[in-house]
Structure formats: structure tokens, C-alpha cells
Write an enzyme that holds these catalytic residues in place. Structure first.
Site, PDB file in Angstrom:
ATOM      1  N   GLU A  34       0.873  -1.163   0.000  1.00 26.85           N
ATOM      2  CA  GLU A  34       0.000   0.000   0.000  1.00 26.85           C
ATOM      3  C   GLU A  34       0.918   1.223   0.000  1.00 26.85           C
ATOM      4  O   GLU A  34       1.805   1.318   0.857  1.00 26.85           O
ATOM      5  CB  GLU A  34      -0.880  -0.014   1.260  1.00 26.85           C
ATOM      6  CG  GLU A  34      -1.915   1.077   1.219  1.00 26.85           C
ATOM      7  CD  GLU A  34      -2.800   1.124   2.459  1.00 26.85           C
ATOM      8  OE1 GLU A  34      -2.766   0.172   3.265  1.00 26.85           O
ATOM      9  OE2 GLU A  34      -3.510   2.133   2.597  1.00 26.85           O
ATOM     10  N   ARG A 260       5.255 -12.959   9.812  1.00 27.84           N
ATOM     11  CA  ARG A 260       5.895 -11.695   9.471  1.00 27.84           C
ATOM     12  C   ARG A 260       7.230 -11.568  10.193  1.00 27.84           C
ATOM     13  O   ARG A 260       7.490 -12.247  11.184  1.00 27.84           O
ATOM     14  CB  ARG A 260       4.986 -10.506   9.749  1.00 27.84           C
ATOM     15  CG  ARG A 260       4.564 -10.335  11.188  1.00 27.84           C
ATOM     16  CD  ARG A 260       3.464  -9.281  11.297  1.00 27.84           C
ATOM     17  NE  ARG A 260       3.975  -7.942  11.036  1.00 27.84           N
ATOM     18  CZ  ARG A 260       3.454  -7.110  10.127  1.00 27.84           C
ATOM     19  NH1 ARG A 260       2.429  -7.463   9.391  1.00 27.84           N
ATOM     20  NH2 ARG A 260       3.954  -5.909   9.979  1.00 27.84           N
ATOM     21  N   LYS A 270       4.502   0.886   9.427  1.00 29.27           N
ATOM     22  CA  LYS A 270       4.591   2.141   8.682  1.00 29.27           C
ATOM     23  C   LYS A 270       4.019   3.304   9.476  1.00 29.27           C
ATOM     24  O   LYS A 270       4.525   4.416   9.400  1.00 29.27           O
ATOM     25  CB  LYS A 270       3.860   2.005   7.343  1.00 29.27           C
ATOM     26  CG  LYS A 270       4.737   1.398   6.273  1.00 29.27           C
ATOM     27  CD  LYS A 270       4.010   1.353   4.954  1.00 29.27           C
ATOM     28  CE  LYS A 270       3.048   0.203   4.906  1.00 29.27           C
ATOM     29  NZ  LYS A 270       2.432  -0.010   3.609  1.00 29.27           N
TER      30      LYS A 270
HETATM   31  P1  ATP Z   1       2.622  -2.044   8.024  1.00 33.65           P
HETATM   32  O1  ATP Z   1       1.964  -2.823   9.105  1.00 33.65           O
HETATM   33  O2  ATP Z   1       4.013  -1.673   8.304  1.00 33.65           O
HETATM   34  O3  ATP Z   1       1.806  -0.890   7.537  1.00 33.65           O
HETATM   35  P2  ATP Z   1       1.514  -3.531   5.933  1.00 33.65           P
HETATM   36  O4  ATP Z   1       1.418  -4.984   5.983  1.00 33.65           O
HETATM   37  O5  ATP Z   1       0.270  -2.773   6.200  1.00 33.65           O
HETATM   38  O6  ATP Z   1       2.695  -3.071   6.829  1.00 33.65           O
HETATM   39  P3  ATP Z   1       1.596  -3.360   3.103  1.00 33.65           P
HETATM   40  O7  ATP Z   1       2.039  -2.256   2.236  1.00 33.65           O
HETATM   41  O8  ATP Z   1       0.167  -3.720   3.092  1.00 33.65           O
HETATM   42  O9  ATP Z   1       2.066  -3.005   4.562  1.00 33.65           O
HETATM   43  O10 ATP Z   1       2.497  -4.648   2.864  1.00 33.65           O
HETATM   44  C1  ATP Z   1       2.859  -5.149   1.602  1.00 33.65           C
HETATM   45  C2  ATP Z   1       3.264  -6.580   1.766  1.00 33.65           C
HETATM   46  O11 ATP Z   1       4.350  -6.693   2.667  1.00 33.65           O
HETATM   47  C3  ATP Z   1       2.134  -7.407   2.326  1.00 33.65           C
HETATM   48  O12 ATP Z   1       2.017  -8.574   1.556  1.00 33.65           O
HETATM   49  C4  ATP Z   1       2.546  -7.691   3.742  1.00 33.65           C
HETATM   50  O13 ATP Z   1       2.073  -8.933   4.141  1.00 33.65           O
HETATM   51  C5  ATP Z   1       4.072  -7.671   3.654  1.00 33.65           C
HETATM   52  N1  ATP Z   1       4.652  -7.286   4.932  1.00 33.65           N
HETATM   53  C6  ATP Z   1       4.437  -6.147   5.627  1.00 33.65           C
HETATM   54  N2  ATP Z   1       5.099  -6.158   6.799  1.00 33.65           N
HETATM   55  C7  ATP Z   1       5.768  -7.339   6.852  1.00 33.65           C
HETATM   56  C8  ATP Z   1       6.642  -7.959   7.808  1.00 33.65           C
HETATM   57  N3  ATP Z   1       6.959  -7.357   8.954  1.00 33.65           N
HETATM   58  N4  ATP Z   1       7.139  -9.175   7.507  1.00 33.65           N
HETATM   59  C9  ATP Z   1       6.839  -9.773   6.351  1.00 33.65           C
HETATM   60  N5  ATP Z   1       6.037  -9.265   5.420  1.00 33.65           N
HETATM   61  C10 ATP Z   1       5.492  -8.051   5.651  1.00 33.65           C
HETATM   62 MG    MG Z   2      -1.432  -3.166   5.029  1.00 34.83          MG
END
Ligand code: ATP
Ligand code: MG
Length: 552
Positions: A34, A260, A270
């Protein structure tokens, strides 16, 4: 990596089987960020996994921006994310994709659900809807709008789309089961009214699909075979499957969840990283202390070291916390093997060699065991700089550096002996007077009095002067945000120490932005890629000083 090298992780096993059994002809994965912030080290794990699987199995990996929420998303993030993925060494298949380019299909599918009596426009306020939803132990109640005629929902949905209603006044919901044990199945929201411009679609839409409604269908449109996501989405899988079963989508992706990445001494959210930036605790998303890919790049981490780290931690079906020392080990190991050596005096103290006249050029190896790295030319003269920490007027035997009346070897040069010190009115040492012991270039002194240690130095008449930024971990607590703790309360006040007037080998003037070095006896540094003046950032110290603290 080849598939035969090491035991397959659970995803590789599934994919291998699917390909062997002809369930799929070709693997297609995707990385779906995102664009609401910069990528962090957790994303690096997901990138290495999705792109890595595609590489391993001869498939393809898409880069798709999950831009369904216009409120928090910006083009700056889109560009930063593309740069980061490329920098890590991966290339997506075809053009970059955007969830927003599927908004027309998603809307058609929403209409399809309404027409089939599987979705309705609900007019409960957010508060009311929460009450109707029930709890984990209690069934929810049907919305009073649930059984309104299909035609009425279709008409309202169309008017929601064209801006006829206020935000929050209506929502489109799936009609599934308000008593379902999985809360995600209790008539989830599919579309919300949001009168906000979008960075890709402009003012075209006044309604936006929810992440849950969009995500699986986007995968279906792109013929993703294996939708890989983190564990928190396991509970959403039944809902994603429900959509796929009830919609005329072109393919049926299957979702698999992995644990994760969580790193100690680090926050990987983020939202929290954005807070650090917005409140000025760091200089930006690419501050070298940030666990963002942009931050690691500016700090001097290499793509190979981050990929290696992701490979080392592996892929599992459970969450865990990885020691940040593993990441630090990966970069230290990479730079030890690959970074050219240089000498840099961080806190200069002038040493005047009273018996040396003229100047000369000395040669030093570019790297102790890499002949392919060019050797260096070092100027030598009567005035040199050594580090303040490398001189004492008196010291015990454990101190193997320069002491009055004692000898030390200047790395790549002569043995010298210190005679006296000059001090200012405040009693601080301003200069050391010393002598070169003759004929000691690459040889021990002829009188048999050996030097105890080796120190680094830089010639005063021919050197580079620059600023060095000594970076350290951003948090002092191993679990900065565990259990709802305020992560700002354990910010490390010593995470950045700026040293001005450092003296380095002249050739450092020509360092490329981002280029990494080992400053001998000091650590690994890289030329800052952003500052206009010459600055070097400490990537990592030579040894892990945190481990010692923890073991005390
Ligand atoms: P955040 O919680 O930091 O906002 P998010 O999961 O909302 O992270 P996205 O942009 O939706 O952020 O993530 C893109 C991809 O990265 C998704 O497929 C998510 O599962 C993966 N991802 C995000 N954080 C992690 C993590 N700590 N470990 C492994 N994969 C991750
Ligand atoms: Mg997300």
C-alpha cells in the site's frame, strides 16, 4: 539459489507440487504494497520471498500498488517503493500495476453481488453498525436495511458512486451471515463513500472499495496463482474465498500465510515510522537510522546483505522475533569481504615527526585478501594525524598504542616513538612530538625494540577533511513497542553522533555517493548519497558492541 540446494520451505513445497501436478503451468506471485509509507525491512522479507519464488520456479512476480485508500496514499511513496524493489535487485513482470486500475471491474462485481441478493446498501452509522456486529462470543444482528429490495440497493449504490450522499451515511455490505463465528464474515463492508481525490483516478470516484473486497479480486484479475501474505490475514481467507466463489472472476488464486518479520530494537510498522518522520525524531524516511530500505541504503547496507539476511531467517508459519544482530552480521560479513580499506582519523591529534624531512608516497593494499581491489597511494610527511584515543602520556602495558617514550607502528608505514606533548592553557594536549625509527618500513626496528601495536594515521599535508555521522541503534529497548509501550520513550539519545573535521586519505575525496569502505580499526562507512558536503555515514562498527553490554 537452486531448488535442490537446501530443504524446501513450506511454500516451495506447495509450489513445486502444484507445478509437478499441473495445477498451474506457471507460478505467478505478486508483491502488493500500500503506497502509504516507505518500505521497511519486513517488506524486504516479503519482496525476497515473492520475487525469489518466481525466480526459483521460473515464474513471474508482479508489483501491484494496493491503492484503495485515497486518504493516506501519495505518489512520493509509489516512486520510493519502485526504487527500493529495483535496488534490492528485483524486476517485476510487465508494467507496474495499480489496484485502482481495477476499480471498474470491482464496481461491476459489487453490482453483480447486489443483483444476486448477496450485497445491500446499509445506512447504519458506524456506531450503530458496531453494535449490530456482535462480539466474539455473541452473534450479531441483521441490519434493518439487509432485506431492502435489490432495485433500491442498486439505485442507492449508483447514487453513492456519483456523489449523491455524504461520507459515512451509507455503505455497501456483503450479505453473508451476522451470526458467523468469524467476525470477518458478518456482512463486511465492500464500499465506503469517500469524497477524496485519488493519486491515480483523480475525482472519478466518490466511493472506494475496502481492502478486503479488493485484494483477492485483484489477485484473480492478475491470474496470481499463489497469493502469499502474512499470518494476520488467515482469518480473512474464508471471506476472500467467498468473494471468489460468488463472483465471475477470471481465476482462482489461493492464499498462503507466512510469519511476518519482527526485529528486536526495531519497529516495523509504517504508521509508527511515519510518526518518527512527522514528529522530527529522524531526518526523514531515509534517515540512516530508519529500518526502511531507503534508510539502510543510505546507511551503507548493500542489497546483497539484505537478501542474505532474508534468506538466513527463512520462511515459517509462525511469528517470531529475529535478533537485529543477524542483520548486522550480514552487512558486516559482506563489507568485510568486499569493501576497500581506507584510513580515517575521526578525532584528529597532530603528531610532528621531528626527524623526518620531505614527503613520500607509500603503497597499501586495497583489501587484505582481494588482489582485484586496487592498491592505495598514501602520502607521508613530517606532520600526521592520529586519533586522540590512540595516544596517552602514560599507560599500563595493556594499552598498545602511542605513549611517551614508547613505540607504535603506523599502519602501512613506519614505527614511531613519542617524545613529548604540547598543551594549551586548558591543559589539553594539542600536539605530540615524535620521531620516525629509521628503516622500519615493513621491518622491525634494528635495535630490537619492537612496536607493541599498530595505529592508523593520515598525512596532514595531503588529506581529505569531512564530517562523519556515527549511527547507532535507534532504540535502547529490545522491544520498543511491545505490549502497547510508547516506543518514543526508548529512543536512543546517542543514535547519532556527528564528528566534524575528520581527516581521511586523500582518495576519499573521490568516493562515489553511497560507496562503502572499511575505515581501518574504526568500522564500515559509506559516503552519504544526499549531502552536498563530503560526509561519511557509519554503516556498522567492526564488532558488535551491544552483545557485550547485554552479557554483562
Ligand atoms: P505495516 O503494518 O508496516 O503498515 P503492511 O502490511 O500494512 O505493513 P503493506 O504495504 O500492506 O504493509 O504490505 C505489503 C506486503 O508486505 C504485504 O504482503 C505484507 O504482508 C508484507 N509485509 C508487511 N510487513 C511485513 C513484515 N513485517 N514481515 C513480512 N512481510 C510483511
Ligand atoms: Mg497493510
Amino acid at each position: 539459489m537452486s531448488v535442490d540446494d537446501k530443504p524446501l520451505n513450506f511454500l516451495e513445497q506447495i509450489i513445486k507440487k502444484d507445478l509437478e501436478e499441473g495445477v498451474h503451468q506457471k507460478l505467478i506471485t505478486r508483491f502488493p504494497p500500500e503506497p502509504n509509507g516507505y518500505l521497511h525491512i519486513g517488506h524486504a522479507k516479503s519482496i525476497c520471498l515473492n520475487f525469489g519464488l518466481a525466480e526459483t520456479f521460473g515464474g513471474e512476480c508482479n508489483l501491484r500498488f494496493d491503492d484503495t485508500n485515497p486518504a493516506k496514499e501519495e505518489m512520493e511513496y509509489v516512486e520510493a517503493i519502485e526504487k527500493d524493489v529495483r535496488w534490492l535487485g528485483f524486476q517485476w513482470a510487465g508494467e507496474v500495476r495499480y489496484a485502482s486500475s481495477y476499480f471498474d471491474s470491482l464496481y461491476e462485481w459489487a453490482v453483480h453481488l447486489v443483483k444476486h441478493g448477496k450485497a445491500y446498501v446499509c445506512e447504519l452509522s458506524a456506531d450503530e453498525a458496531r453494535k449490530y456486529r456482535g462480539t466474539l462470543t455473541e452473534a450479531g444482528q441483521n441490519s434493518p436495511y439487509r432485506d431492502r429490495p435489490v432495485e433500491e440497493s442498486l439505485d442507492l449504490l449508483e447514487r453513492m458512486k456519483t456523489g449523491g450522499f455524504d461520507e459515512g451515511s451509507k455503505a455497501l455490505r456483503a450479505k453473508i451471515d451476522m451470526a458467523h463465528g468469524n467476525m470477518n464474515m458478518r456482512d463486511p463492508i465492500l464500499y465506503r463513500i469517500r469524497k477524496q481525490a485519488h493519486h491515480q483516478t483523480g475525482d472519478k470516484w466518490c466511493i472506494y472499495p475496502t481492502y478486503d473486497f479488493a485484494h483477492g479480486q485483484e489477485d484473480a484479475i492478475e491470474n496470481i496463482t499463489h497469493s502469499i501474505c502474512t499470518l494476520e490475514f488467515a482469518d480473512h481467507r474464508p471471506l476472500y474465498d467467498w468473494f471468489i466463489e460468488n463472483l465471475p472472476v477470471p481465476s482462482r488464486p489461493r492464499q498462503y500465510e507466512f510469519g511476518r518479520l519482527n526485529l528486536n530494537y526495531t519497529v516495523t510498522s509504517k504508521r509508527k515510522l511515519k510518526q518518527l518522520v512527522d514528529e522530527g525524531h529522524v531526518s526523514g524516511w531515509d534517515d540512516p537510522r530508519m529500518p526502511t530500505i531507503a534508510g539502510y541504503r543510505r546507511r551503507g547496507y548493500t542489497p546483497a546483505s539484505i537478501r542474505k539476511f532474508c534468506d538466513m531467517i527463512g520462511v515459517t508459519k509462525s511469528d517470531g522475533v529475529v535478533d537485529v544482530a543477524m542483520l548486522e552480521h550480514a552487512i558486516r560479513d559482506d563489507l568485510d569481504k568486499n569493501a576497500p580499506r581506507a584510513m580515517c582519523v575521526l578525532r584528529p591529534l597532530k603528531v610532528v615527526l621531528s626527524n623526518y624531512t620531505g614527503t613520500e608516497m607509500l603503497t597499501a593494499a586495497g583489501h587484505p585478501n582481494r588482489d582485484d581491489l586496487a592498491s592505495r597511494q598514501l602520502a607521508f610527511g613530517a606532520e600526521i594525524y592520529i586519533d586522540k584515543a590512540d595516544f596517552r602520556e602514560e599507560a599500563n602495558k595493556k594499552y598498545k598504542r602511542l605513549v611517551i617514550g614508547k613505540r607504535v607502528r603506523l599502519r602501512n608505514a613506519y614505527v614511531i616513538e613519542a617524545d613529548e606533548v604540547l598543551k594549551n592553557e586548558a591543559g589539553e594536549i594539542t600536539e605530540v612530538k615524535a620521531r620516525v625509527i629509521e628503516n622500519t618500513l615493513g621491518k622491525d626496528p634494528e635495535d630490537g625494540v619492537k612496536a607493541k601495536g599498530v595505529i592508523h594515521w593520515v598525512a596532514a599535508h595531503d588529506c581529505a577533511e569531512f564530517t562523519v555521522n556515527l549511527y547507532d541503534r535507534l532504540f535502547t529497548d529490545a522491544a520498543p513497542d511491545a505490549g502497547g509501550k510508547d516506543f518514543l520513550s526508548c529512543l536512543n539519545p546517542e543514535s547519532l553522533l556527528v564528528l566534524e573535521g575528520c581527516k581521511g586519505e586523500k582518495s576519499l575525496l573521490n568516493a562515489e555517493p553511497g560507496q562503502g569502505f572499511q575505515f581501518e580499526r574504526e568500522g564500515y562507512f559509506c559516503r552519504d548519497e544526499k549531502s552536498e558536503s563530503l560526509q561519511f555515514n557509519r554503516t556498522i562498527s567492526l564488532r558488535d558492541s551491544w552483545a557485550k553490554i547485554e552479557n554483562k
